[in-house]
Design a protein around this motif. Structure first.
Motif, PDB file in Angstrom:
ATOM      1  N   ASN A 117      45.469  55.295  43.470  1.00  0.00           N
ATOM      2  CA  ASN A 117      45.879  54.030  44.172  1.00  0.00           C
ATOM      3  C   ASN A 117      45.352  52.803  43.591  1.00  0.00           C
ATOM      4  OD1 ASN A 117      46.505  55.828  46.416  1.00  0.00           O
ATOM      5  ND2 ASN A 117      44.319  55.994  46.917  1.00  0.00           N
ATOM      6  N   ALA A 118      46.268  51.675  43.553  1.00  0.00           N
ATOM      7  CA  ALA A 118      45.919  50.471  43.135  1.00  0.00           C
ATOM      8  C   ALA A 118      46.764  49.207  43.801  1.00  0.00           C
ATOM      9  CB  ALA A 118      46.536  50.218  41.614  1.00  0.00           C
ATOM     10  N   GLY A 119      46.504  48.282  44.093  1.00  0.00           N
ATOM     11  CA  GLY A 119      46.903  47.067  44.980  1.00  0.00           C
ATOM     12  C   GLY A 119      46.399  45.855  45.198  1.00  0.00           C
ATOM     13  N   THR A 120      46.728  45.430  46.176  1.00  0.00           N
ATOM     14  CA  THR A 120      45.738  43.912  46.405  1.00  0.00           C
ATOM     15  C   THR A 120      44.937  44.122  47.604  1.00  0.00           C
ATOM     16  OG1 THR A 120      47.871  43.002  45.780  1.00  0.00           O
ATOM     17  CG2 THR A 120      46.340  41.550  46.993  1.00  0.00           C
TER      18      THR A 120
ATOM     19  N   ALA B 265      37.327  40.002  46.036  1.00  0.00           N
ATOM     20  CA  ALA B 265      37.888  38.944  47.173  1.00  0.00           C
ATOM     21  C   ALA B 265      39.102  39.307  47.449  1.00  0.00           C
ATOM     22  CB  ALA B 265      37.938  37.514  46.526  1.00  0.00           C
ATOM     23  N   GLU B 266      39.464  38.832  48.771  1.00  0.00           N
ATOM     24  CA  GLU B 266      41.003  39.153  49.279  1.00  0.00           C
ATOM     25  C   GLU B 266      42.034  38.197  48.327  1.00  0.00           C
ATOM     26  OE1 GLU B 266      41.145  37.549  53.271  1.00  0.00           O
ATOM     27  OE2 GLU B 266      39.451  38.513  54.008  1.00  0.00           O
ATOM     28  N   GLY B 267      42.941  38.925  47.947  1.00  0.00           N
ATOM     29  CA  GLY B 267      43.981  38.438  46.878  1.00  0.00           C
ATOM     30  C   GLY B 267      43.886  39.322  45.747  1.00  0.00           C
ATOM     31  N   GLN B 268      42.665  39.623  45.317  1.00  0.00           N
ATOM     32  CA  GLN B 268      42.415  40.385  44.006  1.00  0.00           C
ATOM     33  C   GLN B 268      43.198  41.566  43.938  1.00  0.00           C
ATOM     34  OE1 GLN B 268      38.267  40.304  43.237  1.00  0.00           O
ATOM     35  NE2 GLN B 268      38.802  39.788  41.053  1.00  0.00           N
ATOM     36  N   GLN B 269      43.844  41.922  42.827  1.00  0.00           N
ATOM     37  CA  GLN B 269      44.254  43.104  42.292  1.00  0.00           C
ATOM     38  C   GLN B 269      43.342  44.095  41.731  1.00  0.00           C
ATOM     39  OE1 GLN B 269      48.199  42.108  40.380  1.00  0.00           O
ATOM     40  NE2 GLN B 269      48.876  42.397  42.230  1.00  0.00           N
ATOM     41  N   VAL B 270      43.480  45.169  42.356  1.00  0.00           N
ATOM     42  CA  VAL B 270      42.348  46.169  41.955  1.00  0.00           C
ATOM     43  C   VAL B 270      42.876  47.451  41.813  1.00  0.00           C
ATOM     44  CG1 VAL B 270      40.443  45.167  43.023  1.00  0.00           C
ATOM     45  CG2 VAL B 270      41.782  46.800  44.134  1.00  0.00           C
ATOM     46  N   ILE B 271      42.344  48.317  40.988  1.00  0.00           N
ATOM     47  CA  ILE B 271      42.616  49.803  40.951  1.00  0.00           C
ATOM     48  C   ILE B 271      41.482  50.334  41.406  1.00  0.00           C
ATOM     49  CG2 ILE B 271      41.812  50.097  38.355  1.00  0.00           C
ATOM     50  CD1 ILE B 271      43.886  52.251  38.062  1.00  0.00           C
TER      51      ILE B 271
ATOM     52  N   GLU C 144      33.859  48.472  48.255  1.00  0.00           N
ATOM     53  CA  GLU C 144      33.741  47.475  47.021  1.00  0.00           C
ATOM     54  C   GLU C 144      33.321  48.171  45.846  1.00  0.00           C
ATOM     55  OE1 GLU C 144      31.386  44.317  46.910  1.00  0.00           O
ATOM     56  OE2 GLU C 144      29.747  45.048  48.027  1.00  0.00           O
ATOM     57  N   ARG C 145      32.615  49.364  45.958  1.00  0.00           N
ATOM     58  CA  ARG C 145      32.100  49.873  44.740  1.00  0.00           C
ATOM     59  C   ARG C 145      33.174  50.613  43.954  1.00  0.00           C
ATOM     60  NH1 ARG C 145      27.185  51.235  43.535  1.00  0.00           N
ATOM     61  NH2 ARG C 145      27.959  53.519  42.991  1.00  0.00           N
ATOM     62  N   ALA C 146      34.307  51.082  44.843  1.00  0.00           N
ATOM     63  CA  ALA C 146      35.403  51.915  44.094  1.00  0.00           C
ATOM     64  C   ALA C 146      36.442  50.863  43.449  1.00  0.00           C
ATOM     65  CB  ALA C 146      36.152  52.505  45.430  1.00  0.00           C
ATOM     66  N   ALA C 147      36.387  49.685  43.638  1.00  0.00           N
ATOM     67  CA  ALA C 147      37.337  48.611  43.415  1.00  0.00           C
ATOM     68  C   ALA C 147      37.242  48.176  41.898  1.00  0.00           C
ATOM     69  CB  ALA C 147      37.529  47.470  44.198  1.00  0.00           C
ATOM     70  N   VAL C 148      38.033  48.449  40.987  1.00  0.00           N
ATOM     71  CA  VAL C 148      37.970  47.809  39.522  1.00  0.00           C
ATOM     72  C   VAL C 148      39.084  46.618  39.510  1.00  0.00           C
ATOM     73  CG1 VAL C 148      38.113  48.001  37.162  1.00  0.00           C
ATOM     74  CG2 VAL C 148      37.214  49.902  38.497  1.00  0.00           C
ATOM     75  N   PRO C 149      38.437  45.349  39.325  1.00  0.00           N
ATOM     76  CA  PRO C 149      39.518  44.418  39.223  1.00  0.00           C
ATOM     77  C   PRO C 149      40.416  44.411  38.178  1.00  0.00           C
ATOM     78  CG  PRO C 149      37.379  43.411  39.832  1.00  0.00           C
ATOM     79  CD  PRO C 149      37.082  45.018  39.443  1.00  0.00           C
ATOM     80  N   LEU C 150      41.884  44.148  38.305  1.00  0.00           N
ATOM     81  CA  LEU C 150      42.638  44.351  37.269  1.00  0.00           C
ATOM     82  C   LEU C 150      42.907  43.006  36.537  1.00  0.00           C
ATOM     83  CD1 LEU C 150      45.558  46.378  38.883  1.00  0.00           C
ATOM     84  CD2 LEU C 150      43.872  47.031  37.072  1.00  0.00           C
ATOM     85  N   PRO C 151      43.033  43.081  34.939  1.00  0.00           N
ATOM     86  CA  PRO C 151      43.076  41.996  34.359  1.00  0.00           C
ATOM     87  C   PRO C 151      44.512  41.282  34.675  1.00  0.00           C
ATOM     88  CG  PRO C 151      42.701  43.455  32.961  1.00  0.00           C
ATOM     89  CD  PRO C 151      42.653  44.288  34.331  1.00  0.00           C
TER      90      PRO C 151
END
Ligand SMILES: [Zn+2]
Ligand SMILES: [Zn+2]
Length: 346
Positions: free
Chosen positions: A70-73, A85-91, A134-141
């Motif tokens: 999964n990936a999204g916002t 943070a809210e609005g951040q895109q993550v995988i 949050e430990r699962a979320a990797v922010p996307l460049p």
């Protein structure tokens, strides 16, 4: 919200999941986050979950929403969340870990003593929203599309994890063999090519897959449909064998190659599954070879893979489908009729 849910284990992929309206998940822990899912990869493991193959290995309660790539916002965060943070895109790394058990402190996310696995043990991402932490979320460049990268959350990280273990044992001039240049294999091959100086041989019965392998960095190709794989690999490696073999198929016929193709002291990494390992104990003793299992990968490895994707070193072929097409995707993957990785866009 709309979600694709499994109510009963079945071999009939045509009607595996039902699309239904359920409550949108909300944050229920200080470190919790809710992600609006933009892409969720369909994986062979989803077919296995539908068939009930995972019930012996993980706790599962039906009905359950599938989807573990999964990936999204990020749209909602718990009070204690500071990493995203809210609005951040993550995988999303596929498991929610506790962060305080010994395995977590060693960085071994998959061994966490208190983990939840959305799509396997809790509701996953074939839905408009996903709850994780949050430990699962990797922010996307910037510039990395969450839909395109979604399958890396499991398929990619698994291939990278195996390749990284192999690369740590590969010296320049050594040989690596990639068995199966499919959904995972084509990623593993690129990871090997990007991070090692080994000579790479790809093995696949499909000529198209071998062409792709060459395009992605394989130095040699072998077609086990028309050539004797062991003889060819012996010739390519001057009789020494391959120090590292990445088996993305994991069938009886591919695990059986190890005693013939793995160099003394080398490893046969089993990434794909479905078959068995049946070789004589003496073959392992004589060649001091090891079979090594592969289970997804570490959070830090997902970060490393995202870096390779951003650099353009690993490209993933994806095709996109609506949530309503999900059973068709399940059926087509079972029939081997999906090119690259299928991504559901809920
Ligand atoms: Zn998967
Ligand atoms: Zn833990």
């Amino acid at each position: 919200m709309q979600a694709a849910r499994l109510h009963e284990y079945t071999d009939e992929m045509d009607a595996a999941l039902s699309i239904e309206e359920i409550d949108r998940p909300v944050v229920d822990a200080a470190d919790g986050i809710v992600v609006e899912v933009e892409g969720a990869g369909w994986c062979q493991t989803d077919n296995h979950v539908v068939e009930g193959m995972w019930t012996e290995y993980v706790p599962q309660e039906l009905p359950m929403t599938l989807g573990h790539e999964n990936a999204g916002t990020v749209v909602e965060t718990g009070d204690g969340v500071s990493a995203v943070a809210e609005g951040q895109q993550v995988i999303c790394h596929p498991v929610m870990t506790c962060g305080i058990c010994r395995s977590c402190r060693l960085g071994e996310d998959m061994y966490c003593a208190d983990l939840a696995f959305p799509g396997l043990t809790t509701d996953g991402g074939f839905a408009e929203y996903l709850r994780t932490n949050e430990r699962a979320a990797v922010p996307l460049p910037d510039g990395v599309d969450p839909i395109d990268i979604a399958p890396h959350a499991d398929a990619g990280i698994t291939a990278y994890h195996a390749a990284k273990k192999a690369v740590s044992e590969l010296n320049p001039g050594d040989h690596a063999v990639v068995i199966g240049v499919g959904g995972l294999g084509h990623i593993g091959l690129q990871c090997l090519a990007a991070t090692s100086a080994a000579e790479i041989t790809a093995l696949d019965p499909k000529e198209g897959a071998l062409d792709l392998a060459t395009e992605l960095g394989a130095h040699h190709t072998v077609n086990p449909g028309s050539e004797d794989a062991a003889t060819e690999i012996e010739a390519i490696t001057d009789g020494g064998g391959a120090q590292q073999v990445l088996d993305f198929v994991g069938a009886d016929a591919t695990t059986a190659l190890a005693p013939e193709i793995v160099a003394a002291g080398g490893d046969h990494h089993v990434v794909g599954y479905g078959g068995h390992v049946h070789e004589p104990a003496q073959a392992l003793v004589d060649g001091e070879l090891s079979y090594r299992g592969t289970l997804v990968g570490r959070y830090t490895e997902l970060q490393e893979l995202v870096a390779l994707v951003e650099r353009g070193d690993v490209e993933l072929r994806t095709s996109r489908y609506e949530l309503g097409e999900i059973n068709d995707v399940a059926r087509r993957l079972e029939a081997g009729a999906i090119e690259g990785r299928a991504v559901i866009t809920p």
